[in-house]
Design a protein around this motif. Structure first.
Motif, PDB file in Angstrom:
ATOM      1  N   UNK A 105      25.066  32.137  16.719  1.00 17.11           N
ATOM      2  CA  UNK A 105      24.159  32.076  17.867  1.00 17.11           C
ATOM      3  C   UNK A 105      23.134  33.204  17.738  1.00 17.11           C
ATOM      4  N   UNK A 106      21.869  32.896  18.039  1.00 17.16           N
ATOM      5  CA  UNK A 106      20.797  33.879  17.899  1.00 17.16           C
ATOM      6  C   UNK A 106      19.977  33.931  19.179  1.00 17.16           C
ATOM      7  N   UNK A 107      19.874  35.122  19.723  1.00 13.28           N
ATOM      8  CA  UNK A 107      18.912  35.423  20.782  1.00 13.28           C
ATOM      9  C   UNK A 107      17.867  36.347  20.186  1.00 13.28           C
ATOM     10  N   UNK A 108      16.634  36.188  20.608  1.00 13.92           N
ATOM     11  CA  UNK A 108      15.576  36.983  19.983  1.00 13.92           C
ATOM     12  C   UNK A 108      14.352  37.061  20.876  1.00 13.92           C
ATOM     13  N   UNK A 109      13.528  38.083  20.593  1.00 15.27           N
ATOM     14  CA  UNK A 109      12.200  38.126  21.176  1.00 15.27           C
ATOM     15  C   UNK A 109      11.361  36.998  20.580  1.00 15.27           C
ATOM     16  N   UNK A 110      10.582  36.302  21.375  1.00 15.06           N
ATOM     17  CA  UNK A 110       9.666  35.317  20.793  1.00 15.06           C
ATOM     18  C   UNK A 110       8.705  35.999  19.825  1.00 15.06           C
ATOM     19  N   UNK A 111       8.322  35.291  18.781  1.00 20.04           N
ATOM     20  CA  UNK A 111       7.363  35.868  17.838  1.00 20.04           C
ATOM     21  C   UNK A 111       6.044  36.181  18.549  1.00 20.04           C
ATOM     22  N   UNK A 203       2.192  27.197   5.729  1.00 18.77           N
ATOM     23  CA  UNK A 203       2.300  27.809   7.052  1.00 18.77           C
ATOM     24  C   UNK A 203       1.188  27.408   8.009  1.00 18.77           C
ATOM     25  N   UNK A 204       0.193  26.693   7.533  1.00 19.52           N
ATOM     26  CA  UNK A 204      -0.895  26.296   8.419  1.00 19.52           C
ATOM     27  C   UNK A 204      -1.880  27.404   8.723  1.00 19.52           C
ATOM     28  N   UNK A 205      -1.902  28.444   7.921  1.00 20.16           N
ATOM     29  CA  UNK A 205      -2.875  29.520   8.106  1.00 20.16           C
ATOM     30  C   UNK A 205      -4.251  29.015   7.683  1.00 20.16           C
ATOM     31  N   UNK A 206      -5.288  29.192   8.495  1.00 20.62           N
ATOM     32  CA  UNK A 206      -6.634  28.800   8.055  1.00 20.62           C
ATOM     33  C   UNK A 206      -7.017  29.550   6.783  1.00 20.62           C
ATOM     34  N   UNK A 489       4.495  27.120  17.322  1.00 19.27           N
ATOM     35  CA  UNK A 489       3.750  27.101  16.067  1.00 19.27           C
ATOM     36  C   UNK A 489       3.219  28.497  15.764  1.00 19.27           C
ATOM     37  N   UNK A 490       2.804  28.706  14.533  1.00 18.09           N
ATOM     38  CA  UNK A 490       2.239  29.994  14.161  1.00 18.09           C
ATOM     39  C   UNK A 490       0.999  30.298  14.995  1.00 18.09           C
ATOM     40  N   UNK A 491       0.158  29.305  15.222  1.00 20.50           N
ATOM     41  CA  UNK A 491      -1.044  29.514  16.034  1.00 20.50           C
ATOM     42  C   UNK A 491      -0.680  29.879  17.471  1.00 20.50           C
ATOM     43  N   UNK A 492       0.361  29.267  18.005  1.00 18.05           N
ATOM     44  CA  UNK A 492       0.800  29.605  19.365  1.00 18.05           C
ATOM     45  C   UNK A 492       1.342  31.026  19.422  1.00 18.05           C
ATOM     46  N   UNK A 493       2.093  31.425  18.400  1.00 16.59           N
ATOM     47  CA  UNK A 493       2.609  32.795  18.363  1.00 16.59           C
ATOM     48  C   UNK A 493       1.469  33.795  18.217  1.00 16.59           C
ATOM     49  N   UNK A 494       0.447  33.426  17.467  1.00 14.92           N
ATOM     50  CA  UNK A 494      -0.730  34.296  17.319  1.00 14.92           C
ATOM     51  C   UNK A 494      -1.411  34.500  18.664  1.00 14.92           C
ATOM     52  N   UNK A 495      -1.599  33.419  19.408  1.00 22.21           N
ATOM     53  CA  UNK A 495      -2.228  33.529  20.722  1.00 22.21           C
ATOM     54  C   UNK A 495      -1.370  34.371  21.662  1.00 22.21           C
ATOM     55  N   UNK A 496      -0.041  34.183  21.578  1.00 21.26           N
ATOM     56  CA  UNK A 496       0.864  34.955  22.427  1.00 21.26           C
ATOM     57  C   UNK A 496       0.798  36.442  22.087  1.00 21.26           C
TER      58      UNK A 496
END
Length: 538
Positions: A105-111, A203-206, A489-496
């Motif tokens: 089981x893993x709990x973590x901070x969101x990226x 990874x979907x990086x531009x 997604x990586x883009x969502x984590x970037x915005x966060x």
């Protein structure tokens, strides 16, 4: 938890990407009959990197991929058998063959979350033998990713929101895996794109990139394009010999700049024409192969204006040497006069990109008010993190069989916090971040509007705080081997990540001599620390 359809998961890390002592401890646990005991580890860092007051949490997606694909192959087991004592019970290796992470089981901070010293980035619980084996690969996946994301965030803060930042450090990175990680998490930390094509595919990086000096120097000017004809951008009308049109425009440009038409380098011009024929809608000139003022700039303008006649618009120029700030100002001045001279308004705002071993100090200079630089490419300084090459994350046991465990050591800074814990962020009425508090998982969560007594880490006395808002920090991502919710997604984590940084006060966000953000313990957790410390000292 097999991940047969996720080749990236298999590539992220393999079970034997670990330290040998993980395997020797696994054998010790198994031999002692403790392999299935429930245990919990926490992954955290002790000090913010780069002399700053924050870090960004990253690497969770890679960790989840690794856990879902975790399974020792026969070749892995056979190698461990060769590395461990020859009289090791064969039943141990049968146990290894059956291992997976179905009990983890893993709990973590969101990226993209703000992270501070002592607050777990990951909490990993499950059978003792398995979660011990996970230590090194999880540290490897989280530490560098978080360091890169934090470094990129610092560079973004220096550059400000308007400059376009490109990561172009693959050739300077510590190997292929380091290069892919750096490209991925520099994007999460605030960069706009990467030169790394694999990061785009996986990874979907531009991705972004144009041409190098080798392309320019490969042309002598004697080459004749096999097909110099270019159709108008609108698709209607007659094709035009672009090379011939460029030569005509060169005379006008050189007249405007006070140059002889013999001064601009023929080979450079031929290279620009070739590139423009290949990319008429994305033409960019690399200006400093020979001479910016006497060659690169007039050759670029001649090609850009020839393209303009056909309805195309050049997308920019790049500088890779010299005083980048000063040259950009001079080039902008030329663009403005040329735009007026030739009646091409967009020419005055052509983006100017720069690169050349740019570090934090040079970036601050390029980002200052009045700078004409629009795009900044950074390689070595983002992927190698020269100010601090490691985040120093650790992975420490906090409970076994439901009982807290604590490491004391001779160095108080290396003591651990015992027990399974929850973490909360306390906010003021204006949404400002007050502090993070760690408490035992069994305690009721803090309540908004209610006074709470806490013990700031490193302080000798407690203090009270009354939060207007309370946010839980650790989310349940994997339970008994099953993903609980889709990962952003990586883009969502970037915005966060950018949203998270904006919430941080200027004093904490300051890159030099910042005010340190406070992390505190609940009274009950502090009491447990004191009790176990006293018991260990006996």
């Amino acid at each position: 938890m097999a991940a047969e359809q996720d080749p990236e998961g298999r590539a992220a890390a393999r079970p034997l990407l670990t330290d040998l002592y993980q395997a020797t401890m696994a054998l010790g646990y198994w031999r002692a009959g403790r392999a299935q005991e429930q245990a919990e580890f926490e992954l955290f860092f002790r000090q913010c990197p780069f002399g700053g007051a924050f870090a960004l949490a990253a690497g969770l997606r890679d960790c989840v991929r690794f856990l879902r694909a975790f399974r020792l192959r026969e070749a892995d087991v056979q190698f461990l058998a060769s590395a461990l004592p020859s009289d090791t019970d064969p039943a141990f290796f049968e146990h290894l063959r059956a291992l997976d992470c179905s009990g983890v089981t893993v709990r973590a901070l969101p990226e993209g979350s703000l992270a501070f010293p002592g607050v777990p980035l990951l909490q990993v619980s499950g059978p003792l033998l398995v979660v011990q084996l996970l230590e090194t690969p999880l540290l490897c996946l989280v530490s560098y990713a978080s360091l890169i994301a934090t470094n990129a965030a610092r560079l973004r803060l220096i550059a400000g929101p308007d400059k376009r930042l490109l990561e172009m450090g693959l050739r300077r990175a510590q190997g292929p895996d380091g290069g892919l990680t750096a490209s991925t998490y520099s994007y999460l930390g605030g960069f706009d794109a990467s030169s790394n094509v694999l990061a785009g595919q996986l990874r979907g990086v531009p991705v972004a990139g144009t041409l190098a000096h080798s392309f320019v120097t490969s042309f002598s000017g004697r080459e004749a394009p096999p097909d110099p004809m270019l159709a108008p951008a609108a698709g209607q009308g007659f094709q035009v010999d672009l090379a011939a049109s460029v030569e005509m425009w060169l005379e006008r440009v050189c007249g405007h700049l006070g140059l002889s038409v013999q001064e601009p380098h023929r080979g450079e011009r031929a290279a620009f024409v070739a590139y423009a024929l290949a990319f008429p809608r994305a033409f960019q000139g690399l200006l400093d192969t020979y001479s910016v003022r006497r060659s690169g700039l007039p050759n670029f303008l001649a090609v850009a204006l020839a393209l303009q006649e056909l309805g195309y618009q050049a997308v920019g120029v790049r500088l890779d040497s010299g005083d980048l700030l000063q040259q950009a100002q001079e080039i902008r001045g030329v663009f403005r006069t040329a735009a007026a001279q030739f009646g091409v308004p967009w020419l005055q705002s052509v983006p100017i990109a720069v690169s050349n071993n740019i570090d934090e100090e040079e970036l601050a200079r390029l980002a200052q008010k009045g700078s004409e630089v629009n795009v900044i490419g950074i390689g070595t300084s983002v992927v190698t993190c020269p100010r601090q090459p490691s985040l120093g994350c650790v992975y420490k046991l906090v409970s076994v069989g439901g009982q807290p465990r604590m490491k004391l050591t001779e160095d108080p800074k290396k003591q651990t916090l015992p027990g399974s814990k929850a973490a909360f962020r306390l906010l003021g009425s204006d949404g400002s971040l007050l502090l993070d508090v760690l408490q035992l998982a069994e305690e009721p969560p803090p309540q908004a509007g209610q006074e709470l007594r806490v013990w700031p880490q490193g302080a000798r006395e407690s203090r009270t705080v009354r939060p207007a808002h309370v946010e839980p920090l650790l989310r349940l991502w994997v339970k008994q081997g099953q993903l609980c919710e889709p990962l952003p997604s990586l883009a969502e984590s970037r915005a966060f990540a950018q949203q998270s940084l904006h919430r941080l006060s200027p004093a904490h966000r300051r890159l030099e001599q910042p005010v340190l953000y406070e992390v505190a313990l609940s009274e009950k957790l502090q009491a447990l620390v004191d009790r176990l410390s006293a018991r260990g000292a006996l």
